[in-house]
Scaffold this active site. Sequence first.
Site, mmCIF file in Angstrom:
data_model
loop_
_atom_site.group_PDB
_atom_site.id
_atom_site.type_symbol
_atom_site.label_atom_id
_atom_site.label_comp_id
_atom_site.label_asym_id
_atom_site.label_seq_id
_atom_site.Cartn_x
_atom_site.Cartn_y
_atom_site.Cartn_z
ATOM 1 C CG HIS A 19 34.980 31.985 49.721
ATOM 2 N ND1 HIS A 19 35.414 31.473 48.516
ATOM 3 C CD2 HIS A 19 35.399 31.100 50.674
ATOM 4 C CE1 HIS A 19 36.043 30.325 48.725
ATOM 5 N NE2 HIS A 19 36.051 30.078 50.016
ATOM 6 C CB CYS A 52 38.419 34.302 43.480
ATOM 7 S SG CYS A 52 36.836 34.668 44.202
HETATM 8 N N1 ARG Z 1 34.892 27.143 42.672
HETATM 9 C C1 ARG Z 1 35.629 27.711 43.759
HETATM 10 C C2 ARG Z 1 35.110 27.161 45.078
HETATM 11 O O1 ARG Z 1 33.922 27.019 45.198
HETATM 12 C C3 ARG Z 1 35.553 29.192 43.733
HETATM 13 C C4 ARG Z 1 36.425 29.863 44.740
HETATM 14 C C5 ARG Z 1 36.320 31.348 44.677
HETATM 15 N N2 ARG Z 1 37.321 31.964 45.421
HETATM 16 C C6 ARG Z 1 37.127 32.991 46.261
HETATM 17 N N3 ARG Z 1 38.166 33.526 46.828
HETATM 18 N N4 ARG Z 1 35.924 33.391 46.569
HETATM 19 O O2 ARG Z 1 35.861 26.861 45.980
#
Ligand code: ARG
Length: 259
Positions: A158, A252
């Site tokens: 991300h 996140c």
């Molecule tokens: N386990 C989540 C996923 O893989 C983690 C998300 C993390 N969020 C972020 N904004 N990077 O979707």
Amino acid sequence: MCPPEYFTVTYSINAWMDTAVPVDTELAVKQWERLRETLVGLGHQVDVLAPLVGLPDQVFAANGGFCVDGTVYGARFRYPQRTAEEAAHQAYYEGAGWHYVPASETNEGEGDFAYVPGPGLILAGYGYRTVAAAHAQAQEVLGRPSISLRLVDPRFYHLDTALAVLSEHQVAYYPGAFSPASLRVLEQVFPDAVRADETDALAFGLNLVSDGRHVVLPAEATGMAARLAAAGYQPVPVELSELKKGGGSVKCCVAELRY
Ligand code: ARG
């Protein structure tokens, strides 16, 4: 923000999630609560979304939308395990009076979208979750220019794991997470950026929330904290070891509301 009451790692959709590693949900809730208190202590108003059974990743509230000038570009999750979160976020935003625009393109909200208030620019990541077509859609919905940045390292899947907005004009990023061309774009647009190294990025040192002065970041990211202090910011470390097992940290957990 959404408390991690049902947080656990029962599936793996990023390089950090290992279903064999046990998660202490109670500790996750305590650490999250400290993060919430820290933000409130810095003067922020925090709205809390009710967690739903069966949605272990709902704690990562940043992924539920991207909001600029009172308009929210809705999320459309990449993986079926998280799709049910969309409706919960939509209900929150609509209930709180935001202008919510649903997306037809796959995108994970602030996971892959960042906003730089000074120039009024959207920075948008793609490569793992959000598709590039969503960047154009976000630009159309939000009326702000969007710059597409290609992510090339699966550990930084991300944009918010590789880049952070520190102030009106300044960003921080880890160069190794971006394609060579996207890196040139970042160098051109943000010549004064704070550059992080791999150690900083692996400690989720870029997954931060800044008010332009105080920078809330994971306690583990000590090197990043030192860099930020040298750049004139005040680092505010918080312990979020449990949530790291899900592949996320401070940023996140926080969907920022921009009026
Ligand atoms: N386990 C989540 C996923 O893989 C983690 C998300 C993390 N969020 C972020 N904004 N990077 O979707």
